[in-house]
Design a protein around this motif. Structure first.
Motif, short mmCIF file in Angstrom:
data_model
loop_
_atom_site.label_atom_id
_atom_site.label_comp_id
_atom_site.label_asym_id
_atom_site.label_seq_id
_atom_site.Cartn_x
_atom_site.Cartn_y
_atom_site.Cartn_z
N ASN A 186 0.85 -1.20 0.00
CA ASN A 186 0.00 0.00 0.00
C ASN A 186 0.89 1.25 0.00
N HIS A 187 0.53 2.22 -0.83
CA HIS A 187 1.22 3.52 -0.93
C HIS A 187 2.58 3.42 -1.64
N LEU A 188 2.89 2.28 -2.26
CA LEU A 188 4.10 2.19 -3.08
C LEU A 188 3.72 2.27 -4.55
N ASP A 189 4.56 2.95 -5.35
CA ASP A 189 4.28 2.91 -6.78
C ASP A 189 4.82 1.60 -7.35
N LEU A 190 4.56 1.35 -8.63
CA LEU A 190 4.88 0.05 -9.21
C LEU A 190 6.37 -0.25 -9.21
N ASP A 191 7.20 0.76 -9.45
CA ASP A 191 8.65 0.53 -9.42
C ASP A 191 9.12 0.13 -8.03
N MET A 192 8.55 0.78 -7.01
CA MET A 192 8.91 0.45 -5.63
C MET A 192 8.48 -0.97 -5.28
N ILE A 193 7.26 -1.36 -5.71
CA ILE A 193 6.77 -2.72 -5.42
C ILE A 193 7.68 -3.76 -6.06
N GLU A 194 8.09 -3.52 -7.30
CA GLU A 194 8.94 -4.48 -7.99
C GLU A 194 10.33 -4.54 -7.35
N TRP A 195 10.84 -3.39 -6.86
CA TRP A 195 12.11 -3.41 -6.13
C TRP A 195 11.96 -4.22 -4.84
N LEU A 196 10.89 -3.97 -4.08
CA LEU A 196 10.66 -4.68 -2.82
C LEU A 196 10.50 -6.18 -3.08
N GLU A 197 9.78 -6.52 -4.12
CA GLU A 197 9.57 -7.93 -4.50
C GLU A 197 10.91 -8.61 -4.74
N GLU A 198 11.77 -7.93 -5.50
CA GLU A 198 13.10 -8.47 -5.81
C GLU A 198 13.93 -8.59 -4.53
N TYR A 199 13.87 -7.58 -3.67
CA TYR A 199 14.64 -7.57 -2.42
C TYR A 199 14.23 -8.73 -1.51
N LEU A 200 12.94 -8.92 -1.32
CA LEU A 200 12.44 -9.96 -0.41
C LEU A 200 12.65 -11.35 -1.00
N THR A 201 12.66 -11.46 -2.33
CA THR A 201 12.86 -12.75 -2.96
C THR A 201 14.30 -13.21 -2.83
N VAL A 493 -6.26 3.64 -11.78
CA VAL A 493 -4.90 3.88 -11.26
C VAL A 493 -4.72 2.90 -10.11
N THR A 494 -3.77 1.99 -10.24
CA THR A 494 -3.57 1.00 -9.18
C THR A 494 -2.15 0.47 -9.21
N HIS A 495 -1.65 0.09 -8.04
CA HIS A 495 -0.35 -0.58 -7.97
C HIS A 495 -0.52 -2.09 -8.00
N ASP A 496 -1.78 -2.57 -8.07
CA ASP A 496 -2.06 -4.00 -8.11
C ASP A 496 -1.95 -4.49 -9.56
N ARG A 497 -0.82 -5.12 -9.88
CA ARG A 497 -0.54 -5.52 -11.27
C ARG A 497 -1.50 -6.60 -11.75
N TYR A 498 -1.90 -7.48 -10.86
CA TYR A 498 -2.86 -8.54 -11.22
C TYR A 498 -4.20 -7.92 -11.64
N PHE A 499 -4.67 -6.98 -10.83
CA PHE A 499 -5.93 -6.28 -11.08
C PHE A 499 -5.87 -5.55 -12.43
N MET A 500 -4.75 -4.87 -12.69
CA MET A 500 -4.61 -4.11 -13.93
C MET A 500 -4.52 -5.04 -15.14
N ASP A 501 -3.73 -6.11 -15.02
CA ASP A 501 -3.58 -7.04 -16.13
C ASP A 501 -4.92 -7.68 -16.52
N LYS A 502 -5.76 -7.92 -15.52
CA LYS A 502 -7.03 -8.59 -15.78
C LYS A 502 -8.04 -7.68 -16.47
N LEU A 503 -7.90 -6.35 -16.28
CA LEU A 503 -8.98 -5.45 -16.71
C LEU A 503 -8.65 -4.54 -17.89
N VAL A 504 -7.43 -4.02 -17.96
CA VAL A 504 -7.20 -2.93 -18.92
C VAL A 504 -6.78 -3.45 -20.30
#
Length: 634
Positions: A186-201, A493-504
């Motif tokens: 929550n409150h992260l933009d998409l670049d930040m989410i992908e960085w965090l995802e990579e960091y935690l992985t 406008v959403t940072h939820d990539r799954y939600f965006m991929d499914k709809l737009v």
């Protein structure tokens, strides 16, 4: 090593059990997700683990050799505390040394007195003594990733989103033995989410995670704990595997319930005809009947939100931007933008925080003026605008009164009408919840009620600004199904990539400085395109470097005979050995990837990343060796 053990934990909310006699454990290195509906007890359970919430019964044991860090949905801090003091407020000697060094560095930048220089020298010596430079580099890496720049700013001056990012930085910097994250995206933009995802992985961390971001869940977690109706179900594997096994479990349970119901009908007939005098066999059969009855009744009806709208008629002319410009001072938000919206348009909006996405949405609805150009709105448009801030509900009114203020009898698209009570039932508000005060609702329940108030106005042009925050996954799935069938226009406008991929269908990409590009494709396709562009850019840069080196060689005077210096001779000889070691490591990594000996997804990813680094490093060293070899053998 076992980090935490939850044994027979029970917690009530009033008379209702949030969870009852649940048990589970988390081992070192596990990345576990906790999944439940809104109001199902997720945050309460996390707070119980860290000691912020008591249990009604049961125990939670934490390994005495580890620390536990919790990222809360609403971070706690001292209002006057600076960002630097908050982020680096730790008992760790290394983090304390980094804080003192950063403070001394900041002070010396504005003051060259002997006192400040002495302070800097002392802090530098402490950094050397503790070998804290790696930690200092990691602190800067994390703060940069989350765009935290003004370390002297007081925490109270930050927005809610900035405070959440600072809190996330703090917990990552501390690196506790068990990392507990409540809605970290929550409150992260998409670049930040992908960085965090990579960091935690990549990091060797132990994690307990609550999030509605399904891509994030799928790529990070290797175990899912599902909390449903007070019971814990454990699923080994990622989110995709969990969905598959949950469907199997529910199908098996439904089959068992159907079988029990059929048997119960026969037993019920026997019970009704049974003589009054009971023998032992009859008593046994009566007991079996009651067990059967209990099984048959366990087939609960799945509660699922039903979202429907009697959409207002949408005319041929919808919305048109022509040469639109907008700026705040020197900062351009929109520069000469033109676009004609069509019926059933599905647009996703992406871009870093602060580039003007929300301003653009406000311009679209007319709540923000434009500097020049025209925005022509069709006469039939009825906007439904779901904003990040949400609706400011009166805390002292009841849920049902919110709906009554909008409608008493709501006409549906199938010609039927629904009362406020029936409408709220469809949005999963029980009769008890409907007559509760707004102040008692969870964050997710407030968002669900807000969504209900928007759809009751029968919009035909939906604007959704971060609609996924605080909504549970079941509600998100229903919202997605509704939007797929919606006949009007949708902008998301959403940072939820799954939600965006499914709809737009396509994206407006806000690149900054007023530039908005239209990308024809979904978000995953856009990221793949950007990754490819980055790869091609690196290749072009390397080719340009090689071309420049070749040109320099051609321009070098032929009469000049150059010999290797003593230092270059040492480098030349060392490079041969270094290249040999890198080539050997490359062969070993390639062998591991090809022989099938490694099956763990995280390990495969780490090997692939290391292979890329080794190949690039070997190429660079080979280029340097060739340069020196040419001089040596002239």
């Amino acid at each position: 090593m076992n980090l935490i053990s939850v044994d027979s934990a029970t917690k009530y909310w009033g008379e209702k059990p949030l969870y009852e006699n649940i048990s589970f454990g988390i081992q070192k290195g596990q990345k576990v997700a906790l999944v439940a509906k809104n109001g199902g007890g997720k945050s309460t359970l996390l707070n119980a683990i860290v000691g912020n919430e008591s249990l009604d019964s049961g125990t939670i044991a934490i390994n005495k050799d580890i620390t536990v860090g919790l990222l809360e949905q609403e971070p706690q801090f001292e209002p006057e505390q600076s960002v630097l003091d908050y982020v680096l407020s730790s008992d760790s000697p290394i983090i304390t040394a980094v804080r003192d060094y950063e403070k001394a560095l900041a002070d010396s930048g504005a003051d060259y007195s002997d006192a400040t220089l002495k302070q800097l020298d002392k802090a530098t010596q402490k950094m050397e003594e503790l070998k804290a430079w790696d930690a200092e580099a990691r602190v800067k890496q994390i703060l940069t990733a989350f765009k935290i720049e003004d370390l002297s700013a007081p925490m109270k001056s930050l927005s809610g989103g900035q405070q959440k990012r600072v809190a996330l930085s703090k917990i990552l910097i501390e690196e506790p033995g068990l990392l507990i994250l409540d809605e970290p995206t929550n409150h992260l933009d998409l670049d930040m989410i992908e960085w965090l995802e990579e960091y935690l992985t990549r990091a060797k961390l132990s994690i307990l995670l609550v999030t509605h971001d399904r891509y994030f869940l799928d790529r990070i977690c290797n175990e899912i704990l599902e909390l449903e109706d007070g019971v814990i179900y454990n699923h080994k594997g990622n989110y995709s595997y969990y969905i598959e096994k949950k469907a199997e479990r529910e199908a098996n349970h439904a089959a068992t319930v159907d079988k029990a119901k059929n048997l119960m009908r026969k037993e019920l007939d026997w019970v009704r005809r049974m003589p009054k005098a009971r023998g032992t066999k009859q008593k046994f059969r009566m007991d079996a009947f009651h067990d059967l009855k209990k099984t048959a009744k366990s087939g609960k009806t799945e509660e699922k939100a039903e979202i429907a709208v009697n959409m207002s008629r949408l005319g041929k002319k919808i919305l048109e931007f022509e040469g639109v410009n907008k700026a705040f001072g020197d900062k351009k938000i929109v520069d000469d933008f033109s676009y004609i919206f069509k019926r059933k348009e599905r647009v996703g909006i992406v871009g870093n925080n602060g580039v003007g996405k929300s301003t653009f949405l406000n311009m679209l609805t007319g709540s923000e003026s434009i500097d020049s150009g025209t925005i022509t709105k069709g006469e039939t448009i009825v906007y439904g605008y779901y904003t990040q801030k949400g609706l400011s509900f009166d805390e002292d009114i009841k849920v049902i009164d919110v709906v009554r203020d909008i409608t008493e009898n709501h006409a549906m698209s199938d010609g039927t009408t629904l009362t406020p009570l029936q409408l709220l039932n469809r949005f999963l508000f029980t009769p008890e919840k409907q007559h509760s005060y707004i102040s008692t609702l969870s964050g997710g329940e407030r968002k669900r009620l807000y969504l209900c108030t928007i759809l009751l106005r029968n919009p035909n042009f939906l604007i959704l600004d971060e609609p996924t925050n605080d909504l549970d996954i079941p509600t998100l799935s229903v919202l997605e199904d509704f939007l797929e069938e919606f006949q009007g226009c949708v902008i998301v406008v959403t940072h939820d990539r799954y939600f965006m991929d499914k709809l737009v269908d396509h994206l407006f990409v806000f690149e900054g400085n007023g530039v908005i590009k239209d990308f024809n494709g979904k978000y995953s396709e856009y990221r793949a395109y950007m990754d490819e562009q980055e790869r091609l850019k690196k290749i072009a840069a390397r080719e340009e470097k090689e071309k420049k080196q070749q040109q320099e060689k051609k321009e070098r005077p032929k009469t000049t005979t150059k010999k290797l210096s003593f230092k270059e001779r040492q480098e030349y000889e060392a490079l041969e050995k270094e290249i040999e070691v890198l080539e050997e490591e490359k062969e070993n990594l390639e062998s591991k990837l090809s022989d099938g000996s490694v099956t763990d997804v995280d390990e495969i990813r780490e090997i692939s990343e290391r292979l890329g680094v080794v190949m690039e490093e070997a190429d660079d060293k080979m280029m340097r060796w060739m340069e020196l070899d040419e001089i040596a053998n002239g």
